[in-house]
Design an enzyme around this catalytic site. Sequence first.
Site, short mmCIF file in Angstrom:
data_model
loop_
_atom_site.label_atom_id
_atom_site.label_comp_id
_atom_site.label_asym_id
_atom_site.label_seq_id
_atom_site.Cartn_x
_atom_site.Cartn_y
_atom_site.Cartn_z
CG ASP A 1 108.56 35.52 2.67
OD1 ASP A 1 109.66 35.74 3.20
OD2 ASP A 1 107.64 36.37 2.63
CG ASP B 1 100.69 34.19 8.52
OD1 ASP B 1 101.72 34.39 9.20
OD2 ASP B 1 99.61 34.78 8.73
CG ASP C 1 116.69 36.71 8.63
OD1 ASP C 1 116.33 37.53 9.49
OD2 ASP C 1 117.50 36.99 7.74
CB CYS D 1 118.81 42.72 10.28
SG CYS D 1 117.16 43.00 9.61
#
Length: 386
Positions: free
Chosen positions: A235, A262, A284, A337
Site C-alpha cells: 500500500d 506506489d 482492489d 467499490c
Amino acid sequence: MQFLLFHIESVLTTYKGNPPLSVFLKAYFRQHPKLGSRDRKAISEAVYIYYRCASAWDNGAPVLPVIKTGMQLCGSDNPFLDRVLQGVAAAPVPIVEAGFPVPLSAGMSAGGWLASLRRQPRLFIRVRKQVDKVMVLLQQSDIDCHKEATGWPAGQERADDCLSLKNGAPVDRLLEEEDYVVQDWASQASIQGALDLMRQAGFVPQQVWDVCSGAGGKSILLKDKLPAFRLLVSDIRESILHNLKMRFRKYHLSGLEMKVIDNTATQQVAAALEGRLFDTIICDVPCSGSGTWARTPEQFHFFEMEQLQKFAALQYPIAANALSCLAPGGFFVYITCSVFVAENEAVVQRLMEGRPGLQLLHSGIIDGISRGADCMFVAVFRNQLP
C-alpha cells in the site's frame, strides 16, 4: 431542545467533506462533552439524514425542514430526534427523476441505487469458526441474525460463514475478537467468487500479492480459507500496513510480507519487486466508493465529477503495473467499490486491449442492495501466455 438544533446546524455548517464524517463527529463531540449519549445519537442521525437527502431538493431548502422530511424518507425511528424537530415545518417531499449524471455499470438501476442511499446498510461479519454456535449465542442475546450466501454467479452462492445483523448490533460485547471479522457481504463475495473460479480450474494460489491492500480484509479472508500460501501486501500508506500487521497478529495468521509501494509508479514497482512473479494478484484499487455511499452519505453529498476523473486516472496504471508481475497461468482479480462504468468496465477494456493473452473469466457488479449491503465490481482474468 433548541441547543440540539444549534449543534445540528453547527455540524452541517462547519463540515466540508473531510475527514470522514464519523471521524469529524467524534472530534466535535469531544469538544462538547456536555452532550449526552442520547444527544450525540440524535445529532449524528440528523446529520446523516441531511446528507442522504439534501441533494433531492434541486433549488435547495433550509437544513432543518430537510431533516424533518428526511426522517420519513430514510425510515428513521428515533423518537427523541422526532421530539427535537417537533416545532420544525417539514419541507415538501421532492419530486425528482431517478437519474444520475454518471453512467452506471451494467445491471445497476439508477433509481434503485439512489433509493438505497437513503437507508443505513446492515452489519455483516464473517465468522472464522463455529458459525452455528455463534448464531445461537447472538440469538440468545436477542440479536437477530441470519446467514447470507456469498459467491457468484447467481445460483452458485453458499451460505456458510457470513452473518447479517442490524447495524449497531453489539457483537463486540458478545464474541471474542479473534472469532469474527467485520466485513461487508459484497467484500466477502468478491473474494469468495474469485476463489470459486480458481477451484473450478483446479488452481490453488501459492504466491499472492494484495495490491493496495488497505487494512487487509480480503487478505485475511484468503488466509482463513487457504492458510498455506505466501502473501505480499502493499500500500502507499505505511500506517495502514501497520494496522494490517496488527490484525494478522490478532487473528493468529502468518506468512505475511509487507512493502510500501506506489503502484502508479512503474519504476518503483519494478525496483520493489525485482522481477518477482505472482500466481494470484488481488488489485482492489482506490475509487469513488460510490458502491458504499449508503454507509458514507457525505461522500455522495460532496461528490464532484473531478473526483471521478482523478480516480479513473489512477486505476489503470495501478492495475497495469500489477499485471506486469502476473505469472503465466496466474489469476488477476480487479476490484472496486464503485458502480460507475468509468472505474469498472472502462478499465477492464483498457487492460484487455493492452495485454495480449489476458483472458477475462468474469466481469460484473456484485449488487448488495437487496441484502442491505454494499455494491462492488469485480473482474477476474487469467494470464494465458506461456
